[in-house]
Design a protein around this motif. Structure first.
Motif, short mmCIF file in Angstrom:
data_model
loop_
_atom_site.label_atom_id
_atom_site.label_comp_id
_atom_site.label_asym_id
_atom_site.label_seq_id
_atom_site.Cartn_x
_atom_site.Cartn_y
_atom_site.Cartn_z
N VAL A 1 0.88 -1.16 0.00
CA VAL A 1 0.00 0.00 0.00
C VAL A 1 0.92 1.21 0.00
N SER A 2 0.58 2.20 -0.79
CA SER A 2 1.44 3.38 -0.87
C SER A 2 1.36 4.19 0.42
N PRO A 3 2.49 4.71 0.86
CA PRO A 3 2.45 5.68 1.97
C PRO A 3 1.79 6.98 1.52
N ASP A 4 1.42 7.81 2.48
CA ASP A 4 0.99 9.17 2.19
C ASP A 4 2.18 9.96 1.65
N CYS A 5 1.90 10.92 0.77
CA CYS A 5 3.02 11.67 0.21
C CYS A 5 2.63 13.12 -0.07
N ASP A 6 3.64 13.93 -0.28
CA ASP A 6 3.49 15.37 -0.50
C ASP A 6 2.78 15.65 -1.81
N VAL A 7 2.23 16.85 -1.91
CA VAL A 7 1.60 17.31 -3.14
C VAL A 7 2.65 17.44 -4.25
N CYS A 8 2.31 16.97 -5.47
CA CYS A 8 3.28 16.99 -6.56
C CYS A 8 3.38 18.38 -7.18
N ALA A 9 4.38 18.57 -8.04
CA ALA A 9 4.63 19.88 -8.64
C ALA A 9 3.46 20.33 -9.51
N ASP A 10 2.83 19.39 -10.24
CA ASP A 10 1.69 19.76 -11.09
C ASP A 10 0.52 20.26 -10.26
N CYS A 11 0.20 19.55 -9.18
CA CYS A 11 -0.91 19.98 -8.32
C CYS A 11 -0.57 21.30 -7.62
N LEU A 12 0.68 21.47 -7.23
CA LEU A 12 1.09 22.70 -6.57
C LEU A 12 0.94 23.89 -7.51
N SER A 13 1.27 23.68 -8.76
CA SER A 13 1.11 24.74 -9.76
C SER A 13 -0.36 25.12 -9.90
N GLU A 14 -1.23 24.11 -9.95
CA GLU A 14 -2.66 24.38 -10.05
C GLU A 14 -3.20 25.06 -8.79
N LEU A 15 -2.66 24.67 -7.65
CA LEU A 15 -3.13 25.21 -6.37
C LEU A 15 -3.02 26.73 -6.33
N PHE A 16 -1.97 27.26 -6.93
CA PHE A 16 -1.74 28.71 -6.88
C PHE A 16 -2.00 29.40 -8.23
N ASP A 17 -2.76 28.74 -9.08
CA ASP A 17 -3.14 29.31 -10.38
C ASP A 17 -4.56 29.85 -10.30
N PRO A 18 -4.76 31.16 -10.32
CA PRO A 18 -6.11 31.73 -10.19
C PRO A 18 -7.07 31.26 -11.29
N ALA A 19 -6.53 30.79 -12.41
CA ALA A 19 -7.40 30.35 -13.50
C ALA A 19 -7.84 28.90 -13.34
N ASP A 20 -7.26 28.18 -12.40
CA ASP A 20 -7.57 26.76 -12.24
C ASP A 20 -8.79 26.58 -11.33
N ARG B 1 -9.29 24.45 -9.17
CA ARG B 1 -8.89 24.05 -7.81
C ARG B 1 -7.99 25.10 -7.15
N TYR B 2 -8.06 26.30 -7.60
CA TYR B 2 -7.25 27.39 -7.04
C TYR B 2 -7.51 27.50 -5.53
N LEU B 3 -6.42 27.40 -4.77
CA LEU B 3 -6.44 27.50 -3.31
C LEU B 3 -7.28 26.40 -2.64
N TYR B 4 -7.49 25.28 -3.35
CA TYR B 4 -8.28 24.19 -2.76
C TYR B 4 -7.35 23.28 -1.94
N PRO B 5 -7.55 23.19 -0.63
CA PRO B 5 -6.57 22.52 0.25
C PRO B 5 -6.56 21.00 0.18
N PHE B 6 -7.37 20.40 -0.71
CA PHE B 6 -7.39 18.94 -0.81
C PHE B 6 -7.09 18.48 -2.24
N ILE B 7 -6.38 19.30 -2.98
CA ILE B 7 -5.99 18.97 -4.34
C ILE B 7 -5.05 17.76 -4.33
N ASN B 8 -5.22 16.84 -5.30
CA ASN B 8 -4.35 15.67 -5.41
C ASN B 8 -4.49 15.08 -6.80
N CYS B 9 -3.67 14.08 -7.11
CA CYS B 9 -3.78 13.34 -8.37
C CYS B 9 -3.18 11.95 -8.14
N THR B 10 -2.98 11.20 -9.22
CA THR B 10 -2.43 9.85 -9.04
C THR B 10 -0.99 9.86 -8.57
#
Length: 759
Positions: free
Chosen positions: A104-123, A125-134
């Motif tokens: 089973v995979s351990p928990d892990c940090d947010v990836c660079a792609d999700c981090l970019s989306e997190l701080f992109d006002p056009a996305d 999921r902008y500023l959404y604290p539960f953003i994730n991907c595969t």
């Protein structure tokens, strides 16, 4: 070999291949090579078949390992040729049960792609604290069962909206079959509460930042439990946190926004920086810089700072908005496990935190932070937990399924299947009902999650440990394992060793086969048996367990070993501080052994020297005296060790009373304490070398394993390593599990497995 014009193969891949985007990866890889076929989860393995042009199938097969997703850990790959059966397109099939597998995979940090989306006002999921991907996000902490599909996670409570469903079903999307996939429309949300449980108005994140800037304490729900957060530059706020948490001096960890911020406050070489930035996001011990703004109360009397980087989208948002570092310490009461359920958090932390920043995504399994330091350029675990659990440790051989329940301090569990050992997250010190309950919960969850039915239970030899009492309730054959033998086997197992080794096992406390307290041991043996071939000369522990919390008692015992009944005629500041009325009592305890058990503990010897040098006469957390003695020694210089005796009889017994006498003489002559501390470290290392040489001459064994909590001491470990290497010993240490009692369960599993096989 000639490649067929057309080919079909099946592949079964086990390891950590679920919850890491492995099936979407296979889908895209098949599309790249124009292959038909299918892929599905099977138990905790992935099973697939592909058909197409022969060269394309070969390239596909090689790329499975070479290009695997970043969070995947491939264990075994079984490839078989199949008969051609045609078909069009490539399909992801429904999961099947299959055989129990490996990961089973351990928990892990947010990836660079999700981090970019997190701080992109056009996305969206902008500023959404539960953003994730595969490629990132929660795994182990939210999984209830395998195969890893959304209904088997705590995300089952959040049906996906049409936009998220479209991503989930799109093979070309990064969130294809990402089980925690969510957005602000359909996913978890934040809420802010007062200490009395009232839901507070306003934006939870903005209000939290404002409160932190005012010096308030916030309980923050993370990926595996609650942290307590406060401004580390605000001395008053840090002091209030210490007072409320009743944590007098034990260091707090600090979370920094980025690596540049870390390097303004601590020494952070390249390797430490890489550790900090890894997807596991551990706490890493770094040396403080002399001129930095962090309050001394964060890590009082300590040259080291526990440092980490944001490990979840919520942390990234909080640190970005706050604009600086935050104390981020485990959300618990002293000696209790980290709080992870809302009701427990409000019950235990309401007297500490002013506010609670929480969310409605349930945590299935609590996981505290992992803690590491660097030794000889390689990681050394002090605590192996979030980010690394439940990755398997490969054992030297297959064995029966064993559940090992560890010892008392730094509790962990271990489960084995075939040649793999699955260590649990850090549970805590098993000294109360709360941690004992957490031990049982963790055992039940791991057995269910990994689909392991233990055949035998292993536990410490000590009859009164809560872990031992738990093992006795389990209706399976039990194997009691001597504490230091388990340490030896733990280091052997993670290094893949068989046969016989010499174990140098140094720690604070372990129940010996003779009923005394061991802790400075030289054991000759392997998994099935051991001999105690040497040990430190026993000292009395005046007051029993009180001597652990009051190292000055061990200093009295060390001085008694030198001066005997004339103890209180000696001139030493420590002796002068003992009230006249207490002196006869201590003397009788040491003379007659009244409430003064014997111990060969190396940890207690370090306590004695710490108190003799005026470093630490009493402690507020486990290991404090030795930690501060090491910090003092790091500033000292000494080439020569103090004298010691090795008494050769049935065993080799190391007598450090000559060193104690020399230390007192140096103190009286005005030698600086830092140089004395450094010379003491060299003395212990020199004594270890001499004992290892003597045992090698008798046995011919040249392989040495180093284990036990004392080998968290970087200075001593370095001295020992260099001396043993110069004397041509093959020396092994821990890298995958902690040398302290957090690694004990691994050794217990192998000893019990071999014993059970033998029977």
């Amino acid at each position: 070999m000639e490649i067929p014009s057309r080919s079909r193969i099946s592949m079964e891949i086990d390891g950590i291949v679920q919850g890491v985007g492995f099936r979407p990866f296979v889908y895209r890889l098949a599309a790249r090579h124009s292959l038909s076929g299918w892929v599905k989860n099977l138990g905790s393995a992935v099973l697939l078949e592909v058909e197409g042009e022969g060269r394309a199938v070969e390239l596909f097969r090689d790329a499975i390992v070479a290009e695997a997703p970043p969070l995947a850990v491939i264990g075994k790959v079984v490839v078989e040729q199949k008969s051609l059966c045609g078909g069009e397109g490539f399909h992801i099939l429904e999961s099947g049960r299959g055989e129990p597998g490996g990961g089973v995979s351990p928990d892990c940090d947010v990836c660079a792609d999700c981090l970019s989306e997190l701080f992109d006002p056009a996305d969206r999921r902008y500023l959404y604290p539960f953003i994730n991907c595969t490629n990132c996000g929660p795994r182990y902490s939210i999984i209830d069962a395998i195969p890893y599909d959304r209904p088997a996670t705590t995300m089952a409570a959040f049906p996906m909206c049409p936009a998220c469903l479209q991503e989930y079903h799109d093979p070309g999307n990064r969130r294809f079959h990402a089980q925690p996939n969510a957005c602000p429309v359909c996913g978890p949300s934040l809420a802010l509460f007062s200490a009395d449980g009232a839901n507070l108005p306003g934006d939870p994140l903005q209000e939290t930042v404002a409160a932190l800037k005012e010096g308030r304490i916030v309980a923050l729900k993370g990926i595996g439990g609650y942290h307590l957060a406060v401004d580390p530059l605000n001395e008053g706020a840090v002091r209030r946190l210490r007072e409320r948490k009743k944590r007098d001096e034990k260091p707090f960890a600090v979370m920094f926004p980025d690596l540049a911020s870390v390097r303004r406050h601590a020494e952070c070489p390249e390797k430490e920086g890489r550790l900090l930035q890894g997807v596991e996001r551990p706490i890493v011990l770094l040396k403080k810089l002399p001129l930095q703004e962090i309050s001394e109360l964060v890590a009082p009397g300590n040259r080291w700072l526990g440092v980490m980087l944001p490990g979840t989208p919520l942390h990234h948002l909080l640190l970005r908005l706050f604009g600086g570092p935050l104390v981020m310490t485990s959300g618990n009461l002293s000696d209790e496990p980290i709080a992870y359920r809302e009701e427990d958090a409000f019950r235990t932390l309401s007297g500490i935190a002013d506010l609670f920043l929480t969310h409605n995504r349930e945590i299935r399994t609590r996981t505290d932070d992992s803690v590491l330091r660097l030794f000889a350029g390689e990681p050394l675990f002090l605590r192996r937990s979030r980010g690394y659990v439940p990755r398997a440790v490969l054992l030297p051989a297959h064995q029966p399924a064993v559940l090992a329940v560890g010892g008392e301090l730094k509790g962990t569990l271990c489960l084995t299947r075939d040649s793999r050992a699955f260590m649990s997250q850090h549970i805590g010190d098993l000294k109360n009902a709360a941690t004992a309950a957490s031990l049982e919960e963790t055992a039940s969850h791991l057995c269910r999650l990994l689909e392991i039915e233990p055949e035998v239970v292993a536990h410490d030899l000590h009859p009164d440990y809560l872990s031992t009492l738990y093992a006795e309730k389990i209706e399976l054959p039990r194997v009691a394992v001597q504490h230091h033998h388990a340490h030896l086997a733990s280091c052997m197992a993670e290094n893949g060793l068989e046969g016989e080794v010499l174990g140098v096992i140094l720690d604070g406390t372990g129940y010996g086969t003779d009923g005394t307290i061991w802790g400075g041991e030289f054991l000759l043996g392997g998994y099935r048996r051991f001999e105690r071939r040497g040990h430190f000369s026993p000292l009395r522990m005046p007051g029993g367990d009180a001597a652990v919390k009051e190292p000055y008692r061990m200093a009295l015992s060390a001085l008694y070993s030198v001066h005997g009944d004339r103890l209180f005629e000696v001139s030493h500041p420590l002796l002068c501080a003992i009230p006249d009325g207490d002196r006869p009592i201590f003397l009788k305890m040491l003379q007659r052994g009244i409430n003064s058990p014997l111990t060969s503990s190396c940890g207690r010897l370090f306590d004695a020297v710490s108190a003799l040098l005026g470093v630490r006469g009493t402690v507020s957390y486990e290991g404090q005296a030795a930690i501060e003695l090491e910090a003092l020694a790091e500033r000292g210089e000494a080439d020569e060790p103090y004298p010691f005796l090795m008494v050769n009889g049935e065993r080799h017994v190391l007598d450090f009373s000559p060193a104690m006498a020399a230390i007192c003489g140096d103190l009286a002559a005005g030698r600086e304490a830092r140089h004395i501390a450094r010379a003491f470290h060299r003395t212990v290392a020199a004594a270890i070398l001499e004992t290892c040489r003597a045992i090698r001459e008798e046995s011919g064994v040249e392989r040495v394993v180093l284990s036990g909590g004392v080998f968290q001491n970087r200075l001593l470990t370095e001295d020992v390593f260099l001396l043993l290497a110069a004397a041509r010993f093959d020396t092994y240490r821990h890298r995958l599990v902690p040398p302290n009692d957090g690694g004990l369960a691994l050794g217990q599993t192998v000893i019990a497995g071999r014993s059970f096989q033998g029977e």
